[in-house]
Design an enzyme around this catalytic site. Sequence first.
Site, PDB file in Angstrom:
ATOM      1  N   LYS A  22       0.837  -1.213   0.000  1.00 26.45           N
ATOM      2  CA  LYS A  22       0.000   0.000   0.000  1.00 26.45           C
ATOM      3  C   LYS A  22       0.866   1.255   0.000  1.00 26.45           C
ATOM      4  CE  LYS A  22      -1.762   1.677   4.040  1.00 26.45           C
ATOM      5  NZ  LYS A  22      -1.472   3.107   4.213  1.00 26.45           N
ATOM      6  N   ASN A  23       1.862   1.283   0.890  1.00 28.42           N
ATOM      7  CA  ASN A  23       2.630   2.513   1.064  1.00 28.42           C
ATOM      8  C   ASN A  23       3.602   2.800  -0.079  1.00 28.42           C
ATOM      9  OD1 ASN A  23       1.227   2.963   3.359  1.00 28.42           O
ATOM     10  ND2 ASN A  23       2.937   2.611   4.789  1.00 28.42           N
ATOM     11  N   ARG A  92      -4.585  10.695   4.783  1.00 29.96           N
ATOM     12  CA  ARG A  92      -3.535  11.698   4.924  1.00 29.96           C
ATOM     13  C   ARG A  92      -2.552  11.707   3.767  1.00 29.96           C
ATOM     14  NH1 ARG A  92      -1.838  14.333   9.002  1.00 29.96           N
ATOM     15  NH2 ARG A  92       0.255  14.067   8.182  1.00 29.96           N
ATOM     16  N   CYS A 116      -5.634  13.024  13.316  1.00 29.99           N
ATOM     17  CA  CYS A 116      -5.341  11.634  13.000  1.00 29.99           C
ATOM     18  C   CYS A 116      -5.180  10.892  14.322  1.00 29.99           C
ATOM     19  CB  CYS A 116      -4.058  11.598  12.190  1.00 29.99           C
ATOM     20  SG  CYS A 116      -3.282  10.014  12.123  1.00 29.99           S
ATOM     21  N   ARG A 121       0.685  14.612  13.549  1.00 30.18           N
ATOM     22  CA  ARG A 121       1.160  14.408  12.172  1.00 30.18           C
ATOM     23  C   ARG A 121       1.077  15.671  11.309  1.00 30.18           C
ATOM     24  NH1 ARG A 121      -0.825   8.579  10.053  1.00 30.18           N
ATOM     25  NH2 ARG A 121       1.006   8.665   8.765  1.00 30.18           N
ATOM     26  N   PRO A 122       1.887  16.673  11.638  1.00 32.38           N
ATOM     27  CA  PRO A 122       1.865  17.895  10.824  1.00 32.38           C
ATOM     28  C   PRO A 122       2.465  17.673   9.435  1.00 32.38           C
ATOM     29  CG  PRO A 122       3.614  17.992  12.473  1.00 32.38           C
ATOM     30  CD  PRO A 122       2.865  16.720  12.721  1.00 32.38           C
ATOM     31  N   ILE A 123       2.325  18.675   8.558  1.00 31.81           N
ATOM     32  CA  ILE A 123       2.924  18.567   7.218  1.00 31.81           C
ATOM     33  C   ILE A 123       3.952  19.679   6.990  1.00 31.81           C
ATOM     34  CG2 ILE A 123       1.014  17.322   6.111  1.00 31.81           C
ATOM     35  CD1 ILE A 123       0.281  20.174   4.902  1.00 31.81           C
ATOM     36  N   ASP A 124       4.432  20.272   8.110  1.00 30.84           N
ATOM     37  CA  ASP A 124       5.366  21.401   7.992  1.00 30.84           C
ATOM     38  C   ASP A 124       6.616  21.042   7.184  1.00 30.84           C
ATOM     39  OD1 ASP A 124       5.829  19.667  10.176  1.00 30.84           O
ATOM     40  OD2 ASP A 124       7.245  21.065  11.068  1.00 30.84           O
ATOM     41  N   LEU A 125       7.099  19.814   7.327  1.00 30.40           N
ATOM     42  CA  LEU A 125       8.341  19.451   6.622  1.00 30.40           C
ATOM     43  C   LEU A 125       8.103  19.365   5.107  1.00 30.40           C
ATOM     44  CD1 LEU A 125       9.589  16.744   9.165  1.00 30.40           C
ATOM     45  CD2 LEU A 125      10.387  19.105   8.961  1.00 30.40           C
ATOM     46  N   ASP A 308       5.032   0.706  11.962  1.00 31.01           N
ATOM     47  CA  ASP A 308       3.834   0.040  11.450  1.00 31.01           C
ATOM     48  C   ASP A 308       3.739  -1.429  11.865  1.00 31.01           C
ATOM     49  OD1 ASP A 308       2.962   2.357  10.326  1.00 31.01           O
ATOM     50  OD2 ASP A 308       3.418   1.825   8.256  1.00 31.01           O
ATOM     51  N   VAL A 330       8.572   7.146  16.679  1.00 29.64           N
ATOM     52  CA  VAL A 330       8.200   7.807  15.418  1.00 29.64           C
ATOM     53  C   VAL A 330       6.960   8.689  15.607  1.00 29.64           C
ATOM     54  CG1 VAL A 330       7.565   7.463  12.995  1.00 29.64           C
ATOM     55  CG2 VAL A 330       9.252   5.947  14.070  1.00 29.64           C
ATOM     56  N   ARG A 401      -8.473  -0.514   4.961  1.00 31.38           N
ATOM     57  CA  ARG A 401      -7.651   0.533   4.332  1.00 31.38           C
ATOM     58  C   ARG A 401      -6.305  -0.040   3.912  1.00 31.38           C
ATOM     59  NH1 ARG A 401      -6.192   4.901   7.902  1.00 31.38           N
ATOM     60  NH2 ARG A 401      -4.911   5.250   6.071  1.00 31.38           N
TER      61      ARG A 401
HETATM   62  C1  UD1 Z   1       4.393   6.996   6.438  1.00 30.96           C
HETATM   63  C2  UD1 Z   1       3.516   5.774   6.309  1.00 30.96           C
HETATM   64  C3  UD1 Z   1       3.039   5.302   7.663  1.00 30.96           C
HETATM   65  C4  UD1 Z   1       4.225   5.090   8.595  1.00 30.96           C
HETATM   66  C5  UD1 Z   1       5.124   6.318   8.630  1.00 30.96           C
HETATM   67  C6  UD1 Z   1       6.409   6.084   9.405  1.00 30.96           C
HETATM   68  C7  UD1 Z   1       2.456   6.021   4.151  1.00 30.96           C
HETATM   69  C8  UD1 Z   1       1.216   6.318   3.401  1.00 30.96           C
HETATM   70  N1  UD1 Z   1       2.380   6.124   5.485  1.00 30.96           N
HETATM   71  O1  UD1 Z   1       3.597   8.033   6.996  1.00 30.96           O
HETATM   72  O2  UD1 Z   1       2.323   4.079   7.490  1.00 30.96           O
HETATM   73  O3  UD1 Z   1       3.759   4.827   9.898  1.00 30.96           O
HETATM   74  O4  UD1 Z   1       5.507   6.685   7.286  1.00 30.96           O
HETATM   75  O5  UD1 Z   1       7.087   4.995   8.932  1.00 30.96           O
HETATM   76  O6  UD1 Z   1       3.473   5.683   3.583  1.00 30.96           O
HETATM   77  N2  UD1 Z   1       6.304  14.810  10.674  1.00 30.96           N
HETATM   78  C9  UD1 Z   1       6.376  16.144  10.976  1.00 30.96           C
HETATM   79  N3  UD1 Z   1       6.199  17.036   9.966  1.00 30.96           N
HETATM   80  C10 UD1 Z   1       5.959  16.644   8.672  1.00 30.96           C
HETATM   81  C11 UD1 Z   1       5.914  15.275   8.375  1.00 30.96           C
HETATM   82  C12 UD1 Z   1       6.094  14.375   9.400  1.00 30.96           C
HETATM   83  O7  UD1 Z   1       6.575  16.520  12.122  1.00 30.96           O
HETATM   84  O8  UD1 Z   1       5.808  17.508   7.796  1.00 30.96           O
HETATM   85  C13 UD1 Z   1       6.488  13.816  11.760  1.00 30.96           C
HETATM   86  C14 UD1 Z   1       5.255  12.925  11.955  1.00 30.96           C
HETATM   87  O9  UD1 Z   1       4.290  13.517  12.765  1.00 30.96           O
HETATM   88  C15 UD1 Z   1       5.885  11.690  12.577  1.00 30.96           C
HETATM   89  C16 UD1 Z   1       7.256  11.623  11.892  1.00 30.96           C
HETATM   90  O10 UD1 Z   1       7.518  12.931  11.385  1.00 30.96           O
HETATM   91  O11 UD1 Z   1       6.051  11.893  13.948  1.00 30.96           O
HETATM   92  C17 UD1 Z   1       7.370  10.632  10.765  1.00 30.96           C
HETATM   93  O12 UD1 Z   1       6.314  10.842   9.872  1.00 30.96           O
HETATM   94  P1  UD1 Z   1       6.427  10.457   8.336  1.00 30.96           P
HETATM   95  O13 UD1 Z   1       7.640   9.612   8.126  1.00 30.96           O
HETATM   96  O14 UD1 Z   1       6.297  11.691   7.523  1.00 30.96           O
HETATM   97  O15 UD1 Z   1       5.136   9.552   8.151  1.00 30.96           O
HETATM   98  P2  UD1 Z   1       4.117   9.549   6.936  1.00 30.96           P
HETATM   99  O16 UD1 Z   1       4.813   9.782   5.656  1.00 30.96           O
HETATM  100  O17 UD1 Z   1       2.935  10.390   7.288  1.00 30.96           O
END
Ligand code: UD1
Length: 421
Positions: A22-23, A92, A116, A121-125, A308, A330, A401
Amino acid sequence: MDKILVTGGSILNGRVSASGAKNAALPILFSTLLAEGEHTFDNVPLLKDIESTAELLQSLGCESSRDGHTFRVRVSKLKSFEAHYDLVRKMRASILCLGPMLAKYGEAIVSLPGGCAIGTRPIDLHLDAMKALGAEIELRDGYVFAKADQKTKRLKGATVLFEKTTVGGTQNLMMAATLADGTTIIENAAKEPENVDLANYLNKMGAKITGQGTSVIKIIGVEKLTPARHSIIPDRIEAGTLLIAGAITGGDVTVEKCQPHDLDCLVSKMRESGFKIDIGTDSLRVHPQAKFDAVDITTAPHPLFATDLQAQFMALMTVANGTSVITETVFENRFMHVNELMRLGADITPKIQVAVVRGKPGGLSAAPVMATDLRASASLVLAGLVAKGETLVGRIYHLDRGYENLEGKLSSLGAKVKRVL
Ligand code: UD1
């Protein structure tokens, strides 16, 4: 609403195949936005999240069709650059349309994903990475409004150091950089196998990416990408879940069609616990083991222990000999399954990001429980396999899902698992 009824006590035996990841499939489906024409993918799992992705791509003007596990996406000039809240809130990963749309069309409007179950789980990065490539980003009315240079409509290559490893952030940036002007270097990139699969598909389309699977990725921007055909890698999380299913019941289970080395950390932890595991070219076999010991795990980005698989491994530890300390690094709130496992009789003390599991071999008993997120649902099904009596797992839509026909796969190994209304 569907539930799963698990009757505990069967010993699982036999062979079962992993489906496509899936991922890996999700970012690859979003990457189609980078190239007009017909893209063909094999080994695409039959999952709700894939349907949600198709729905979002359709809302932008793409067409898609499925023939079994082969999935086609036809991309023509987009009719909209807006990923609506109604679609993004369901999944997401929808944020992954940001990089491709911005790179190809110079603009994108994407809803903020919102809350969530497993943390903020922000998207700032993701947004900082797009800014580093020259995008202007505005947050307004619950949406991200992103624009590239309006004269050239192109992003500009740059060096981006992620202060925290992010799987999705690395994917978004990798996709955006393929069509940028100049070279992009990603430092502290996520090394997950799914990111390697995405890079491999982007390269099949004509991108120039090197270093995927390491912490430094280099992308030389090109003018245009062309659709290609690609087979999605096997799902390591599903494979790991099935292996644990065999282990927890004391069974002899071979998981076929997987990439064993993607699961090195799980295998080494299971061996440390006392299981004998054979590693084949594309298979993993767990041998019957009546008693096994508690071991500690700490989740972290790949190649360390996958977050996961944390909930499923915790289910295994609830019936191990001894005490296991499970540390989640994580996500900040990924112990929602703890209370449900305790309803089945597990002895767990949850602290902030650490759970102490006192194993009780043979000590679980059935109860109605509620799935709280995707991997938590799998852990409840695993615990149900060894709980005495009938465990009814509710809110199973979480499972749909991310697991293709889990009840069918477990039943084929001899488990008593069925879907009920
Ligand atoms: C992906 C996987 C999810 C898995 C996760 C970690 C998919 C669809 N999902 O989620 O199943 O559990 O990787 O292996 O592939 N973070 C920030 N800011 C950001 C982005 C992330 O602070 O902009 C934080 C998140 O809150 C979290 C950490 O970084 O604490 C890792 O998140 P990330 O690796 O980005 O996970 P996803 O890509 O959302």
